[in-house]
Write a protein that holds these residues in place. Structure first.
Motif, PDB file in Angstrom:
ATOM      1  N   ASP A 182      -6.182  15.056 -19.887  1.00  0.00           N
ATOM      2  CA  ASP A 182      -5.322  16.422 -19.556  1.00  0.00           C
ATOM      3  C   ASP A 182      -4.120  16.352 -20.520  1.00  0.00           C
ATOM      4  OD1 ASP A 182      -3.738  18.496 -18.701  1.00  0.00           O
ATOM      5  OD2 ASP A 182      -3.696  17.629 -16.679  1.00  0.00           O
ATOM      6  N   THR A 196      -1.497  13.476 -19.916  1.00  0.00           N
ATOM      7  CA  THR A 196      -1.989  12.523 -18.990  1.00  0.00           C
ATOM      8  C   THR A 196      -3.732  12.333 -19.237  1.00  0.00           C
ATOM      9  OG1 THR A 196      -2.442  14.351 -17.297  1.00  0.00           O
ATOM     10  CG2 THR A 196      -0.395  13.107 -17.218  1.00  0.00           C
ATOM     11  N   GLY A 209      -4.250   6.987 -12.923  1.00  0.00           N
ATOM     12  CA  GLY A 209      -3.496   8.123 -13.971  1.00  0.00           C
ATOM     13  C   GLY A 209      -2.387   7.564 -14.683  1.00  0.00           C
ATOM     14  N   VAL A 223      -4.626  14.300 -13.120  1.00  0.00           N
ATOM     15  CA  VAL A 223      -5.234  14.976 -14.209  1.00  0.00           C
ATOM     16  C   VAL A 223      -6.016  16.107 -14.049  1.00  0.00           C
ATOM     17  CG1 VAL A 223      -6.727  14.308 -16.244  1.00  0.00           C
ATOM     18  CG2 VAL A 223      -5.274  12.763 -15.282  1.00  0.00           C
ATOM     19  N   ASP A 236      -8.973  17.896 -16.273  1.00  0.00           N
ATOM     20  CA  ASP A 236      -9.372  18.065 -17.647  1.00  0.00           C
ATOM     21  C   ASP A 236     -10.236  19.344 -17.870  1.00  0.00           C
ATOM     22  OD1 ASP A 236     -11.517  17.537 -19.471  1.00  0.00           O
ATOM     23  OD2 ASP A 236     -11.394  15.325 -19.167  1.00  0.00           O
TER      24      ASP A 236
END
Length: 611
Positions: free
Chosen positions: A381, A386, A405, A534, A536
C-alpha cells in the motif's frame, strides 16, 4: 521530435503547448528529447529555455535551490560520455554523464520528472567533483552496449521484482554480514565506481580509502561474502525512480551512512585490519547507482557518489509512491523474526510493535517463540507506506496464521509493526492448547492444514484505494447490521472462517440465512475497532481487522447454543478480495477475546476522536 514541435509552438506564443503535446504519451524517445533540451539549456546557462511547471523543484547534491543557481551560471560543455535511462511509466528520464564547471571536469547525474504535457516538475542532480573519474568516463566514451539491449519479454522480470532484487544489494551492503545470502549477484557481475572498475581487477592498487589490494580482484558476490563493506552502517532514503522493464535496468538513489563505530574489518586474506582513517568520524555519501539485471540477478552496476553532511535528510523523502522499498522493509522484518534478532531492523525513533492489539517490547512474544514462518502472501500500500503479510507460522510445536502490517516512514525506517496471530487451539493431551476457560468458538481451528492461500488474492487488475476502502466499510456495516443491503458481493463470493467454508453465499451468510451467518452467529452486535492495515490497489485486496461483539443475549424464548452462552469478543484479521467492483473472496481467522476487548490501536483512535 519534441524540440521541433516546441519551436513551432513558441513562435505563436506557446499558447497551445500543453494541448498539442499531451495528445500522446511521452515515450522513451520523447523523454530523451526533453533531456537533450535540458542539456542545451544548461550548457547555454539559460534555464528560461526549459518547459517547467510553476512549482518545479530543483535539487543539487540534495539541496533544494532556485533553478538557475548553483551549477547553472558556471556550467560549460557536456562531455561525450552519456549513459541514458528512461522510464515512460513513471515519466522519469536520467543520465550519468560529465560536464565542466568553470573549465574543471566533473561527473554529473541528472534526473527529470516529466509531466504529461512534457513540462518538467522535478530536476534532481548530483555533481561528483572527481576530475580523474570524469576523465576516465571520457576515455570510455560510451556505456557498455548491454545497458541498451532490449530484453525479450519472456526473459523479463516485473517492475516490482526489479526493485526487490536491486534493494537486496543495499540490504546486503548495510552492515555487510559475511554470512549473508548474496546469490542475487550474477556470476559475471561487474561494478564501476566513479568510472573505475572495482570488481574482477587484478592490480596492486588499494580499494578506495583502504590498504587492501585484493578486494577489487574479487567478483561482486565474493566481495560481499568477505564482510569488508561493514563500515557502511546504514543505507537510507532508498529510492528507485527509474525502472526500465524493457531493458531490465534500475536507477536508484540512496544515502550511505558510516557512523564511525566499526573499527576493524575482515580482510580478503582472512585477517582483520583497522578500518581506514577516513571512517574514523561519521560520514554520509549520496549515491546514484544504476543496475542492469540478467534474469533476476544483478549483472552490471554503475555508481557515482559524493559526500554530504552526516545524517543529512534527502531532498526527496522516499514516500511510498516515490520509492520507499516496502517489500524490502517486509523482507527485513520477516528475516529478523526468523532470526529472533529485532536489532537488525532500521527503526524510526519511536517505533512500536504490537501483538493482537497490545503494545509489547520489540523482541518479546512471537519474536522468541517462532520456529517456522513460510513465505506467505504480500500486499503493498504505497499511499499509506504500509506493507502486509499473511502466512503460516509454527511457535514451538503450535501452528498458527500470522497477519502482519508494517508501516515505514519517509526515510525508509520501520515505524510500526502490527502482528495478529491466530494460533491453533486443540483439545489434545493435557488440555491441549485451548485458551484457558474460554467458551467454544463458532468455528474452531485445531491446526488442520488450511492449504495455500487462494491464488485469487495474488492476482488483480487494479482498483483505486478509495473504492477499496468504500467497499470494505460497507462490508463491516453489513456485518454489524446482519444485512447485505448496500454491500456489493459477486454472486459466487466465497468466505472462509478459520479454514471452514460454508455452502451459503457471502450475502446469505450476512443476512442470517442458514445456521451460521458471517462465520459467527447472527446475535453478534457491534463490529468495532475497524482498521485497514493495507489496501493493495494492484492486487485489489484489503488486509483488515475488526472486533466483533457477541453479548450472549437470547432473542425471546430461544435457547442459546453452547458457543454463545458466554459474552465474547472476536478479533478477526481478514483478507478481502475485490473483483469488478464487488467483494469476491473473504479469508478470515477468528480469535476469542474477553468481552469488550479493545486494542491499544483502537484506544488511540478513540482518544484522538475526543481531542
Amino acid at each position: 521530435m519534441y524540440s521541433s514541435i516546441r519551436s513551432a509552438v513558441s513562435a505563436i506564443g506557446g499558447i497551445l503547448i500543453s494541448v498539442c503535446l499531451a495528445q500522446e504519451p511521452c515515450d522513451r524517445s520523447c523523454l530523451e528529447d526533453v533531456l537533450s533540451e535540458y542539456f542545451t539549456a544548461l550548457t547555454s546557462n539559460d534555464p528560461s529555455r526549459l518547459p517547467t511547471t510553476p512549482d518545479v523543484k530543483y535539487v543539487e547534491n540534495d539541496q533544494i535551490i532556485p533553478l538557475g543557481s548553483g551549477l547553472w551560471p558556471i556550467a560549460g560543455s557536456q562531455g561525450k560520455y552519456r549513459h541514458l535511462f528512461a522510464d515512460p511509466q513513471s515519466g522519469n528520464v536520467a543520465a550519468i554523464t560529465t560536464i565542466t564547471e568553470n573549465g574543471v571536469q566533473a561527473i554529473y547525474v541528472v534526473r527529470l520528472k516529466v509531466e504529461e504535457d512534457r513540462s518538467i516538475s522535478e530536476i534532481e542532480t548530483q555533481i561528483t567533483r572527481d576530475a580523474s573519474g570524469a576523465a576516465l568516463y571520457e576515455e570510455m566514451g560510451e556505456p557498455e552496449a548491454v545497458w541498451y539491449e532490449p530484453v525479450p519479454p519472456e526473459n523479463r522480470i516485473s517492475r516490482e521484482r526489479l526493485i526487490e532484487q536491486t534493494n537486496k544489494y543495499y540490504s546486503g551492503m548495510e552492515q555487510n554480514d559475511p554470512h549473508g545470502n548474496y546469490s542475487f549477484f550474477d556470476k559475471d557481475c561487474n561494478r564501476l565506481e566513479d568510472a573505475i572498475q572495482t570488481t574482477n581487477v587484478n592490480s596492486s592498487d588499494p580499494y578506495g580509502h583502504s590498504n587492501d589490494t585484493s578486494f577489487a580482484s574479487l567478483g561482486c558476490e565474493a566481495q560481499f561474502q568477505t564482510g569488508f563493506l561493514g563500515f557502511v552502517t546504514r543505507i537510507r532514503a532508498r529510492r528507485f525512480p527509474i525502472v526500465d522493464e524493457q531493458r531490465q535496468v534500475v536507477l536508484a538513489v540512496t544515502t550511505l551512512d558510516h557512523n564511525g563505530t566499526v573499527r576493524r574489518l575482515p580482510s580478503v586474506n582472512g585477517t582483520s585490519s583497522p578500518t581506514p582513517p577516513y571512517f574514523d568520524v561519521p560520514r554520509s555519501l549520496l549515491a546514484a547507482e544504476a543496475f542492469r539485471l540478467r534474469g533476476d540477478k544483478l549483472f552490471r552496476i554503475e555508481m557515482a557518489l559524493t559526500e554530504v553532511p552526516y545524517g543529512m535528510r534527502s531532498a526527496f523523502p522516499a514516500h511510498g509512491g516515490l520509492g520507499v522499498d516496502l517489500e524490502g522493509a517486509l523482507d527485513a522484518v520477516l528475516d529478523a523474526l526468523r532470526a529472533h534478532e529485532p536489532a537488525r531492523l532500521l527503526l524510526a525513533q519511536r517505533a512500536r510493535y504490537s501483538e493482537n492489539g497490545q503494545f509489547v517490547a520489540l523482541g518479546d512474544g512471537l519474536w522468541e517463540t517462532l520456529v517456522e514462518l513460510d513465505e506467505g502472501a504480500r500486499f503493498v500500500d504505497p499511499l499509506r507506506n504500509t506493507v502486509g503479510f499473511w502466512g503460516y507460522t509454527k511457535e514451538q510445536s503450535t501452528p498458527g496464521v500470522l497477519a502482519l502490517g508494517v508501516r515505514v516512514d519517509g526515510e525508509g525506517r520501520i515505524a510500526e509493526i502490527e502482528a495478529l496471530g491466530v494460533r491453533a487451539e486443540s483439545n489434545g493431551e493435557r488440555y491441549g492448547t485451548v485458551t484457558l476457560m474460554r467458551p467454544p468458538l463458532p468455528v474452531e481451528w485445531e491446526g488442520e492444514e488450511l492449504g495455500a492461500l487462494d491464488g485469487v488474492f495474488l492476482e488483480g487488475k487494479g482498483v483505486e484505494e478509495e473504492e477499496l476502502l468504500g467497499l470494505v466499510e460497507a462490508y463491516f456495516d453489513g456485518l454489524e447490521a446482519h444485512s447485505s443491503a448496500g454491500v456489493l458481493f459477486t454472486p459466487d463470493c466465497v468466505r472462509r472462517d478459520n479454514g471452514a467454508q460454508r455452502e451459503e453465499s457471502c450475502a446469505a451468510q450476512m443476512d442470517g440465512e442458514g445456521e451460521a451467518p458471517n462465520g459467527l452467529f447472527n446475535r453478534t452486535t457491534a463490529v468495532r475497532d475497524r482498521r485497514v492495515l493495507v489496501a493493495d490497489s494492484e492486487k485489489s485486496v484489503v488486509l483488515a481487522v475488526a472486533l466483533v461483539d457477541a453479548p450472549a443475549i437470547a432473542r425471546g424464548e430461544e435457547e442459546l447454543p453452547p458457543t454463545e452462552r458466554v459474552p465474547s469478543t472476536y478479533m478477526i484479521p481478514q483478507l478481502i478480495k475485490i473483483e469488478g467492483g464487488k467483494i469476491a473472496r473473504v479469508e478470515s481467522m477468528i480469535k476469542w477475546m474477553p468481552f469488550g476487548y479493545t486494542s491499544t490501536w483502537g484506544e488511540e483512535q478513540e482518544d484522538n476522536g475526543r481531542e
